[in-house]
Every structure is written in C-alpha cells, then in structure tokens.
Design an enzyme around this catalytic site. Structure first.
Site, PDB file in Angstrom:
ATOM      1  N   HIS A 151      31.478 -46.169 -19.850  1.00 57.20           N
ATOM      2  CA  HIS A 151      30.226 -46.771 -20.298  1.00 57.20           C
ATOM      3  C   HIS A 151      29.934 -46.333 -21.733  1.00 57.20           C
ATOM      4  CE1 HIS A 151      28.893 -42.981 -18.100  1.00 57.20           C
ATOM      5  NE2 HIS A 151      28.616 -42.732 -19.358  1.00 57.20           N
TER       6      HIS A 151
HETATM    7  C1  T46 Z   1      27.671 -39.720 -19.795  1.00 56.93           C
HETATM    8  C2  T46 Z   1      28.754 -38.910 -19.209  1.00 56.93           C
HETATM    9  C3  T46 Z   1      29.375 -37.952 -20.165  1.00 56.93           C
HETATM   10  C4  T46 Z   1      20.930 -38.919 -12.879  1.00 56.93           C
HETATM   11  O1  T46 Z   1      20.185 -39.264 -11.942  1.00 56.93           O
HETATM   12  N1  T46 Z   1      20.461 -38.163 -13.928  1.00 56.93           N
HETATM   13  C5  T46 Z   1      21.243 -37.779 -14.959  1.00 56.93           C
HETATM   14  O2  T46 Z   1      20.761 -37.104 -15.891  1.00 56.93           O
HETATM   15  C6  T46 Z   1      22.620 -38.186 -14.956  1.00 56.93           C
HETATM   16  C7  T46 Z   1      23.546 -37.771 -16.121  1.00 56.93           C
HETATM   17  C8  T46 Z   1      23.095 -38.929 -13.919  1.00 56.93           C
HETATM   18  N2  T46 Z   1      22.272 -39.277 -12.888  1.00 56.93           N
HETATM   19  C9  T46 Z   1      22.800 -40.057 -11.765  1.00 56.93           C
HETATM   20  C10 T46 Z   1      23.117 -41.515 -12.082  1.00 56.93           C
HETATM   21  C11 T46 Z   1      24.217 -41.853 -11.109  1.00 56.93           C
HETATM   22  O3  T46 Z   1      23.655 -42.261  -9.885  1.00 56.93           O
HETATM   23  O4  T46 Z   1      24.043 -39.486 -11.340  1.00 56.93           O
HETATM   24  C12 T46 Z   1      24.924 -40.514 -10.885  1.00 56.93           C
HETATM   25  C13 T46 Z   1      26.268 -40.438 -11.589  1.00 56.93           C
HETATM   26  O5  T46 Z   1      26.116 -40.830 -12.954  1.00 56.93           O
HETATM   27  P1  T46 Z   1      27.299 -41.512 -13.767  1.00 56.93           P
HETATM   28  O6  T46 Z   1      28.092 -42.381 -12.892  1.00 56.93           O
HETATM   29  O7  T46 Z   1      26.704 -42.127 -15.008  1.00 56.93           O
HETATM   30  O8  T46 Z   1      28.181 -40.216 -14.155  1.00 56.93           O
HETATM   31  P2  T46 Z   1      29.312 -40.069 -15.280  1.00 56.93           P
HETATM   32  O9  T46 Z   1      29.921 -38.747 -15.078  1.00 56.93           O
HETATM   33  O10 T46 Z   1      30.191 -41.265 -15.310  1.00 56.93           O
HETATM   34  O11 T46 Z   1      28.498 -40.087 -16.670  1.00 56.93           O
HETATM   35  C14 T46 Z   1      27.696 -38.972 -17.051  1.00 56.93           C
HETATM   36  C15 T46 Z   1      26.380 -39.467 -17.663  1.00 56.93           C
HETATM   37  O12 T46 Z   1      25.687 -40.289 -16.698  1.00 56.93           O
HETATM   38  C16 T46 Z   1      26.626 -40.288 -18.912  1.00 56.93           C
HETATM   39  O13 T46 Z   1      25.430 -40.495 -19.616  1.00 56.93           O
HETATM   40  O14 T46 Z   1      27.712 -40.070 -20.960  1.00 56.93           O
HETATM   41  O15 T46 Z   1      28.389 -38.189 -18.008  1.00 56.93           O
END
Ligand code: T46
Length: 136
Positions: A50
């Site tokens: 993303h």
């Molecule tokens: C990024 C990379 C480096 C929350 O509720 N609060 C938060 O602060 C974060 C970071 C995530 N979440 C929830 C949202 C999703 O339901 O945690 C779940 C997993 O998030 P995501 O699929 O976006 O995770 P990554 O590891 O792909 O991405 C994360 C960050 O979301 C993103 O901003 O840049 O780490």
C-alpha cells in the site's frame, strides 16, 4: 517529491554493556504522532502492499532483518535491507511499500499521524493512476 532515505541514529554504549539509540529532534523529519510495532511475522508473508496520502514514517528493525521494497510514483523500485537497530528508513507520502521479515524481526514504525484507514491506497492500479495525476 521526496524519496525514501536511510537515517542513522546515534548508537550510545559499548559491546560490553550494550547500546541505546535515540530518535529525536533534528534527526526526525516530522513531529511524531504515533509509534506502532510489528512482530512474529512469518518469513513467508509479505506485509504492506500500500501507499499513503499523508502518512510519513520511519521504519526501524529493532531486531532481526527487514527487506523493504519501495516505489515512488514514476520511479524505479528500490530495496532496503534494515538490520541495524540504529538505522531507520524514512518513507514519504505516496511511497508504495512491501516488507518481508526474518522470524525474529521486530519492526518499529514512527509516524507523523494517527491511524486512518482512509489514508491508505491499497490498490496498486489506483496508486499508479493517482500518481500520474498528482505527479504529472
Ligand atoms: C505501514 C506499514 C509499514 C490499526 O488498527 N492501527 C494502526 O495503527 C495500524 C498500523 C494498524 N491497524 C490495523 C489495521 C488492520 O486491520 O491493523 C491491521 C493490520 O494493518 P495492515 O494490514 O495495514 O498492516 P501492514 O503491516 O501491512 O502495514 C502497517 C501499517 O498499517 C502501514 O501504515 O505503512 O505497517
């Protein structure tokens, strides 16, 4: 347009006593609003996939090794190997990124804003189309 770059944090201490690293003041390109961390990610999994409209952040491998692949609009892909706890990768907004982790990795993210799902661009074609409009 900003591009991703590595930030070296101070490494205070010695081998016999351990180290402290500090992220503060002029080393940080933004005011910090949120810190989150990612751990126990299986090696077979690629996270991220993303970009963000407004989020800027710094990724630190406080343990283990993280391979971060980035792409800025209209630019070639870049790869960064994060394996030092005194090093961070700054990612500006509109930076498409994916991460892969060794089993012992702990990724700390220092961010300029709170979590907002509406800030995410999770579709690569949408990222490409938006980038063509914004950065033409
Ligand atoms: C990024 C990379 C480096 C929350 O509720 N609060 C938060 O602060 C974060 C970071 C995530 N979440 C929830 C949202 C999703 O339901 O945690 C779940 C997993 O998030 P995501 O699929 O976006 O995770 P990554 O590891 O792909 O991405 C994360 C960050 O979301 C993103 O901003 O840049 O780490």
């Amino acid at each position: 347009m900003d591009t991703p770059y590595i930030i070296q944090f101070p490494k205070i201490g010695k081998t016999i006593e351990g180290y402290i690293s500090v992220a503060e003041n002029d080393l940080l390109p933004f005011d910090v609003k949120r810190v989150y961390w990612t751990y126990f990610t299986p090696e077979s999994i690629s996270r991220g996939g993303h970009a963000h409209h407004e989020l800027e952040q710094i990724l630190v491998a406080v343990a283990g090794k993280i391979i971060v692949t980035t792409r800025m609009p209209g630019e070639p892909e870049q790869k960064f190997a994060l394996d030092s706890a005194n090093q961070g990768l700054y990612m500006p907004k509109y930076c498409w990124h994916t991460m892969q982790y060794t089993h012992n990795s702990v990724q700390m993210c220092i961010a300029n804003m709170s979590y907002q799902e509406s800030d995410y661009i999770r579709d690569y074609q949408e990222f490409v189309s938006l980038a063509e409009v914004i950065f033409k």
